[in-house]
Design a protein around this motif. Sequence first.
Motif, PDB file in Angstrom:
ATOM      1  N   LEU A 147      11.924   5.163 -23.733  1.00 51.38           N
ATOM      2  CA  LEU A 147      11.947   3.875 -23.546  1.00 51.38           C
ATOM      3  C   LEU A 147      14.120   4.054 -22.934  1.00 51.38           C
ATOM      4  N   SER A 148      14.677   5.286 -23.261  1.00 55.62           N
ATOM      5  CA  SER A 148      15.798   4.138 -23.162  1.00 55.62           C
ATOM      6  C   SER A 148      16.504   5.126 -21.425  1.00 55.62           C
ATOM      7  N   GLY A 208       9.051   6.436 -17.794  1.00 56.89           N
ATOM      8  CA  GLY A 208       9.100   5.142 -18.613  1.00 56.89           C
ATOM      9  C   GLY A 208       8.000   4.063 -19.145  1.00 56.89           C
ATOM     10  N   GLN A 211      11.012  11.984 -30.832  1.00 52.23           N
ATOM     11  CA  GLN A 211      12.535  12.015 -29.868  1.00 52.23           C
ATOM     12  C   GLN A 211      11.656  12.376 -27.855  1.00 52.23           C
ATOM     13  N   LYS A 221      10.087   9.285 -27.061  1.00 51.06           N
ATOM     14  CA  LYS A 221       9.746   8.117 -26.973  1.00 51.06           C
ATOM     15  C   LYS A 221      11.045   7.427 -26.615  1.00 51.06           C
ATOM     16  N   GLN A 222      11.382   8.151 -27.684  1.00 53.86           N
ATOM     17  CA  GLN A 222      13.090   7.365 -27.483  1.00 53.86           C
ATOM     18  C   GLN A 222      13.979   7.758 -26.421  1.00 53.86           C
ATOM     19  N   LYS A 223      13.398   9.106 -25.113  1.00 54.19           N
ATOM     20  CA  LYS A 223      13.827   9.093 -24.430  1.00 54.19           C
ATOM     21  C   LYS A 223      12.922   8.382 -23.095  1.00 54.19           C
TER      22      LYS A 223
END
Length: 141
Positions: free
Chosen positions: A140-141, A110, A134, A136-138
Amino acid sequence: MDGLVSPDGLVSLAYDYPVLGVFWTVMWFFLWVLWLSVLFRVIFDIFRDPHLGGWGKTGWLLFVLFVPFLGVLVYVIARGQDMGRREIEHAKQKRAAYDEYIKQVTGGGGSADELTKLSELKARGDITEEEFAQAKQKLLS
């Protein structure tokens, strides 16, 4: 019926009317394309089925190739329900392989460096906007 018979006694066909002739030609062309798509889908399904042995695949393939209309009809009746399931499984496997590839390319963590790699992939056109969002979301989470 007298209007359809020409003076020499022949019955008028669709080709005496150009628009109707074009309609029939286009209809037969699309039916031919539809037939080829069904035929190749059945052939691909024969090879995709992991539960069908070598002799079974050979038998179905010969049946479909030498008696195509009957072979495809019998195949769809006998094994048609599982065709959709095998297609879905194949799509899931392709998606999992693609997701694994994205994880390998991006490094799987990340950090900002991985976000940079993702944006480079998007800029080159290797991934779409949705795939970028998708991933990017993975990250950042």
